[in-house]
Scaffold this motif. Structure first.
Motif, short mmCIF file in Angstrom:
data_model
loop_
_atom_site.label_atom_id
_atom_site.label_comp_id
_atom_site.label_asym_id
_atom_site.label_seq_id
_atom_site.Cartn_x
_atom_site.Cartn_y
_atom_site.Cartn_z
N GLN A 299 0.80 -1.21 0.00
CA GLN A 299 0.00 0.00 0.00
C GLN A 299 0.84 1.28 0.00
N ASP B 123 -5.20 -2.72 10.61
CA ASP B 123 -5.36 -1.89 9.41
C ASP B 123 -5.66 -2.75 8.19
N TYR B 124 -4.97 -3.90 8.10
CA TYR B 124 -5.20 -4.84 7.00
C TYR B 124 -6.64 -5.35 7.00
N ARG C 232 -8.92 -2.67 5.79
CA ARG C 232 -8.83 -2.57 4.33
C ARG C 232 -9.63 -3.68 3.65
N GLU D 56 -10.76 6.12 7.15
CA GLU D 56 -11.77 5.11 6.82
C GLU D 56 -13.08 5.41 7.54
N ARG E 216 -3.62 2.20 -2.67
CA ARG E 216 -4.78 2.21 -1.78
C ARG E 216 -5.28 3.63 -1.54
#
Length: 547
Positions: free
Chosen positions: A38, A291-292, A295, A361, A391
């Motif tokens: 990313q 965070d992954y 996403r 986000e 991203r």
């Protein structure tokens, strides 16, 4: 045991190493691969290639970015990484055999030491793949040199090879010089002077780069002018293994028994492997995993992990609370999890490349589109090695489409169309440009157009709860904004406001009963914090400095 390595032993070690590395990155640390992917945007254009190779070490950097783009699919990224580790082991072994052709098979285990050190090195998330790629280029060239012009009186091809390696691979070219000294002895004493001269000339052409950065490697580490100590040790270990092999060949050394060698090699590998695996900081990589999962929109998995282990900082709180909100569990169970304070739902701006990702986000899903775009743009500009992010660019395009800023969105899409894994998405998104009707009918963008702020204005972070309230008032169907509004008041201890707007929850929240978290907060308020079983009461006491 025979002195020569059998083909089964040789390939068995390499295959076992490759399988272990593949499983390690694919099953245990896929989020680390996503993290690396990313923070770059590899473009399949000639201009991008020329830009990369215009600096020392640029070719290795270009090749590494080509590999890293495949991290978008975790199993492919893990497979490519496994190939890099196996290649390092095989080249190290070939260099050792080149100096000692009757090397006992047990010494093959020592060729696994450099890959284990590489695993240790790559526990640092700022180490870029360009470093092992550059090292492999140098070692392969040393292997070729040892075979093709071995015995030459002056090794004249090195006059071309050394400057070429310095430009293509960067300062790890010193490893080539060291290996040539081992291979050729006194005949190669002039090579260090040649490399010094080459690096001096290189610095004259790269005036925009600090001399320290040129000396340490421009593209080896994401943070400019920083360096990991294993980046210096790893080449030295390879050179040492080759030098020991050369010394053993000349001295006809063969006194160590096979089982002695196996015990020592296995012990060394186990110690190094333990140190490499434990060097992956648990808290840091748990944040990267969260965070992954954000996403990937794997909300339930994120919540399940937080029930077992949660890092106690605002970044983690933002991720967990977002997952709870997306599962419509924020009002019920917010205080069942650690809350860092007023920043537990939405963090203030922090100028780095990671901290504000969950906040961006949150803004996106709440309908605060301009704030989401601003945060994503700042995150992209905060990437320390001046790369772009696939991203972040994708999210910026989505914000522009929702806002109807099609001309600017088209410019970003033109970049994404030159990538491998974002191209199909960019082509689909391009069909929405200048077609408001299609955007309104889109299941995600259409909804965000309805709930977003329609007017531009500035606000202070301290008034974020008011912004959430206004967002809900503008569109009462935005129940996520209501949940965040009520949660923010509880975090700030605004008891009067919380009690005042409970009627909104009853009228617009869509709950069949009063959420359990709100019942707990009301009970805590009524008991004036004396209820020891109250989850909200525990939070209040913590914020007031109690136990």
């Amino acid at each position: 045991m025979e002195k020569n390595v059998t083909i089964y032993w040789k390939y068995g070690v390499s295959v076992l190493l490759g399988v272990l590395i593949f499983l390690f990155w694919w099953l245990i640390y896929p989020h680390a691969l996503s993290y690396q992917e990313q923070y770059q945007l590899f473009l399949l254009t000639g201009d991008y290639f020329l830009e990369r190779i215009s600096v020392a070490g640029g070719l290795a950097d270009y090749v590494s970015e080509f590999f890293v783009q495949f991290y978008y699919v975790s199993w492919i990224g893990a497979l490519l990484l496994a190939l890099v580790y196996v290649a390092l082991q095989c080249v190290t072994w070939s260099l050792m055999r080149q100096q000692w052709r009757t090397v006992p098979s047990t010494w093959l285990l020592l060729s696994v030491v450099p890959p284990v050190l590489l695993l240790w090195l790559m526990s640092d998330e700022s180490v870029l793949l360009s470093y092992p790629v550059a090292l492999l280029l140098v070692l392969l060239m040393a292997l070729v040199a040892g075979r093709c012009w071995k015995g030459s009186r002056w090794s004249w091809p090195d006059v071309l090879v050394v400057p070429l390696l310095d430009w293509c691979a960067g300062p790890v070219a010193w490893t080539y010089v060291a290996l040539r000294l081992v291979q050729s002895g006194k005949k190669a004493l002039w090579l260090p002077l040649l490399l010094l001269l080459t690096q001096y000339v290189t610095s004259l052409f790269l005036l925009q780069w600090p001399l320290k950065m040129i000396g340490l490697g421009i593209n080896y580490y994401r943070i400019p002018m920083h360096y990991h100590w294993i980046m210096a040790v790893l080449p030295m270990v390879v050179v040492l293994l080759v030098a020991v092999s050369c010394w053993m060949r000349r001295s006809r050394f063969n006194s160590l028994k096979s089982w002695h060698t196996i015990v020592m090699a296995v012990s060394l590998l186990l110690v190094l492997a333990y140190m490499a695996i434990t060097s992956f900081d648990r808290e840091k990589y748990e944040l990267i995993r969260q965070d992954y999962l954000v996403r990937q929109e794997r909300w339930k998995e994120l919540i399940d992990r937080a029930e077992v282990y949660q890092v106690k900082n605002a970044f983690s709180c933002n991720c967990v609370n977002l997952a709870l909100a997306m599962e419509r569990r924020l009002a019920d169970g917010m205080f069942d999890y650690y809350q860092s304070g007023e920043d537990a739902l939405i963090m203030p701006m922090i100028r780095d490349l990671t901290s504000n990702i969950p906040t961006a986000e949150v803004f996106w899903r709440l309908g605060m589109i301009n704030s989401a775009r601003r945060y994503m743009s700042d995150l992209q500009e905060s990437i320390l090695n001046a790369r772009k992010s696939g991203r972040f660019t994708k999210r910026i395009v989505e914000c522009l489409i929702v806002n109807g800023q099609y001309q600017l969105a088209a410019k970003h899409l033109a970049l994404l169309k030159n990538t491998l894994f974002y191209r199909s998405w960019a082509q689909e998104a391009e069909q929405l440009l200048y077609r408001d009707g299609k955007v309104d009918q889109h299941p995600v963008y259409g909804k965000l157009r309805q709930i977003r702020f329609k007017n531009d204005f500035l606000y202070n972070y301290d008034e974020i709860d008011k912004m959430l309230g206004l967002l809900f008032v503008d569109n009462p169907k935005n129940t996520m904004a209501l949940d965040y509004f009520m949660g923010e008041m509880l975090l700030k201890g605004n008891i009067q406001g919380f009690m005042q707007y409970m009627s909104w929850v009853q009228q617009y929240g869509g709950y069949q009963y009063m959420p359990r978290g709100y019942q707990d907060a009301v009970k805590c308020i009524q008991s004036q914090g004396r209820d020891e079983s109250s989850a909200y009461g525990k939070y209040v006491r913590k914020m007031m400095g109690g136990n």
